[in-house]
Design a protein around this motif. Structure first.
Motif, short mmCIF file in Angstrom:
data_model
loop_
_atom_site.label_atom_id
_atom_site.label_comp_id
_atom_site.label_asym_id
_atom_site.label_seq_id
_atom_site.Cartn_x
_atom_site.Cartn_y
_atom_site.Cartn_z
N GLN A 80 -2.22 5.15 -3.51
CA GLN A 80 -3.27 6.08 -3.14
C GLN A 80 -2.64 7.42 -2.78
N CYS A 98 -0.51 -1.04 -4.71
CA CYS A 98 -1.71 -0.20 -4.83
C CYS A 98 -1.35 1.20 -4.34
N ASN A 142 -5.17 4.87 -8.58
CA ASN A 142 -6.59 5.19 -8.34
C ASN A 142 -7.29 4.06 -7.57
N THR A 143 -6.62 3.58 -6.56
CA THR A 143 -7.18 2.52 -5.74
C THR A 143 -7.79 3.14 -4.47
N ASN A 144 -8.62 2.36 -3.80
CA ASN A 144 -9.22 2.83 -2.56
C ASN A 144 -9.44 1.64 -1.62
N ARG A 145 -9.72 1.95 -0.38
CA ARG A 145 -9.76 0.91 0.65
C ARG A 145 -10.90 -0.08 0.49
N PHE A 165 1.22 5.17 -0.18
CA PHE A 165 0.53 6.43 0.00
C PHE A 165 1.48 7.56 -0.36
N ARG A 180 0.88 -1.19 0.00
CA ARG A 180 0.00 0.00 0.00
C ARG A 180 0.90 1.23 0.00
N VAL A 199 -6.57 -3.73 -2.12
CA VAL A 199 -6.07 -2.85 -1.06
C VAL A 199 -6.25 -3.49 0.31
N TYR A 233 2.32 12.85 -5.89
CA TYR A 233 1.68 11.59 -6.30
C TYR A 233 2.03 11.21 -7.73
#
Length: 499
Positions: A410, A408, A390-393, A311, A309, A398, A317
């Motif tokens: 974010q 992934c 463009n991933t999310n929880r 971030f 993950r 994820v 970004y």
């Protein structure tokens, strides 16, 4: 990225070992499984069968545990002096160093990992582990305790070995995980039944030969190859095992806990992870890109600490996504025995199918495949290094541990460290995290706020024999390495004498 799926030649020592009949090590003797059954061992880069090993089961585990019990209770191991025990453990490091190239080749062939990584990290890390832990044999001391009870009391503690230990190791770092478990248990004076993963049994069996060459008494270390649901379950359930140490998936770890309840044996668990790597806007971005790419693509992403993950602050970004994708493009994929290869195959067909399933899930749920995401070639269990943006929880990719070269990414736009930590902690796991920043205050405040057992600052996947390793939450119980691991392999006995 380039692909070179060609099997290079194997050295003479490794070739000779593969050609031998492979057996179980029980009570100092190499024996067949009582059932006579064997199972194949596969080269994951070519899908070729390279060896057959015994399919040990409950009957073999029973024999191995009985041998370990005799060695612990009444054999010469029970009377050996701490200094002599230390020298034997150190000797294992020396022998491993003498055969380092052979072990690196066997690990690369059996697991698929690049041989250069195996030689530098797996083998050298195992050598270092035995040498570090050898010193603990003479440092397991008790203490005298001043008490307030009336009378003339002499109160003190002793540290004693816990007894017979069942050790179940995974397939991602077969030799190193064996070393992480064998070295402290032997230093403490325990006896052992070791069960390697069925996918990668070869280096454990070869290491059994070094244990005999080093001069350990019969029954001190016993090695049972077999399947998890048979040999592994029998070891975890066994009523005469005093402690079980397991490294593997969280799902299997929960089964180990249930199995251990029968005699309330002690349990240590090093389990799954979904580790965050957090890039702040003031980070050395080039260093962060290189480091976070290595965090996920090292060992084909088959690391419990993999930085899966990522971030990145919104201001960096795009640059981070572009940079990590470019790093993925530089990777050479191929057979692990090729010294120029950076990324080998996944360990097995089962793992290959699992990772491919996650990639399909990510696409369906709307993740953007920036690079990778495909299966190169038509032979072997290869997956391209993959960056999903463009991933999310809410996405499976994820939330769940993929255990493959898939990251992934974010973005975050909040400079409030509490909010950033909330992103990092939004997982059932808590094994490792990395923080990328030049700001020392931010680095160390984040280290306190993230609920994980190991925190890396401007690096990822750090390890050292003196550095305690383990997780919070569903990443496990207890710690490997460091002085903390000795708590798993010793009992504290308190004695009070009235004079």
């Amino acid at each position: 990225m380039t692909i070179a799926i060609r099997k290079p030649s194997l050295g003479s020592a490794a070739t000779a070992f593969l050609a031998k009949p492979h057996k179980l090590l029980i009570d100092g003797k190499w024996v067949d499984a009582k059932s006579g059954e064997t199972f194949p061992v596969e080269d994951p880069a070519t899908e070729e069968v390279i060896a057959h090993v015994p399919a040990g089961d409950k009957a073999d585990v029973d024999a191995a545990v009985a041998a370990a019990r005799r060695a612990f209770e009444s054999g010469p191991w029970s009377r050996i002096l701490p200094g002599d025990r230390s020298r034997l453990v150190w000797r294992l490091g020396d022998l491993l160093e003498q055969h380092a190239d052979e072990f690196a080749e066997l690990e690369a062939l059996d697991n698929g990992k690049p041989v250069t990584n195996a030689r530098r990290d797996d083998v050298q890390g195992s050598i270092n582990m035995f040498r570090y832990m050898a010193g603990w044999s003479t440092r397991l001391t008790g203490e005298t305790i001043p008490v307030s009870s009336p009378g003339n009391w002499h109160v003190y503690t002793l540290r004693e070995p816990v007894g017979v230990v069942g050790q179940i190791i995974p397939w991602n770092f077969p030799l190193m995980m064996a070393a992480w478990k064998l070295a402290p248990a032997l230093a403490a004076g325990c006896t052992i039944v070791l069960k390697p993963a069925e996918q990668t049994p070869l280096t454990a069996l070869r290491f059994g030969e070094l244990i005999q060459e080093a001069g350990f008494p019969d029954g001190v270390v016993n090695i049972i190859t077999g399947y998890g649901e048979t040999a592994g379950a029998a070891l975890a359930n066994h009523p005469d095992v005093d402690k079980v140490a397991f490294t593997g998936s969280t799902e299997v770890g929960k089964l180990i806990v249930k199995a251990a309840a029968g005699n309330l044996k002690r349990v240590s668990l090093e389990l799954g992870g979904k580790s965050p790597a957090i890039v702040f806007p003031d980070a050395d971005i080039d260093r962060a890109i290189s480091g976070t790419a290595s965090a996920i693509f090292y060992n084909q992403g088959q690391c419990c600490t993999a930085g899966s993950r990522l971030f990145a602050h919104k201001s960096v970004y795009d640059r981070v996504v572009e940079g990590v994708s470019a790093e993925a493009g530089k990777i050479k994929i191929g057979h692990g025995l090729d010294p120029n290869v950076n990324l080998g195959p996944l360990v097995s067909k089962e793992q290959h199918n699992r990772v491919r399933g996650f990639l399909e899930s990510g696409r369906k749920e709307g993740a953007e495949v920036v690079t990778g995401g495909n299966v190169p070639g038509n032979q072997g269990y290869f997956v391209e290094p993959t960056v999903l943006a463009n991933t999310n929880r809410d996405m499976r990719v994820v939330r769940e541990e993929i255990f493959g070269p898939v990251v992934c990414v974010q973005s975050f736009d909040d400079d409030d460290l509490e909010a950033v930590a909330k992103f990092a902690n939004d997982t059932e796991y808590g094994l490792q995290a990395s923080v990328w920043t030049r700001n020392l205050k931010v680095a160390h405040m984040m280290a306190r706020k993230i609920r994980a057992g190991t925190i890396c600052i401007n690096n990822h996947n750090y390890g050292d024999p003196a550095w305690p390793f383990g997780g919070y939450k569903q990443s496990g119980w207890g710690r490997e390495m460091g002085k903390e691991v000795m708590e798993h392999y010793t009992e504290t006995k308190a004695i009070a004498a009235l004079h």
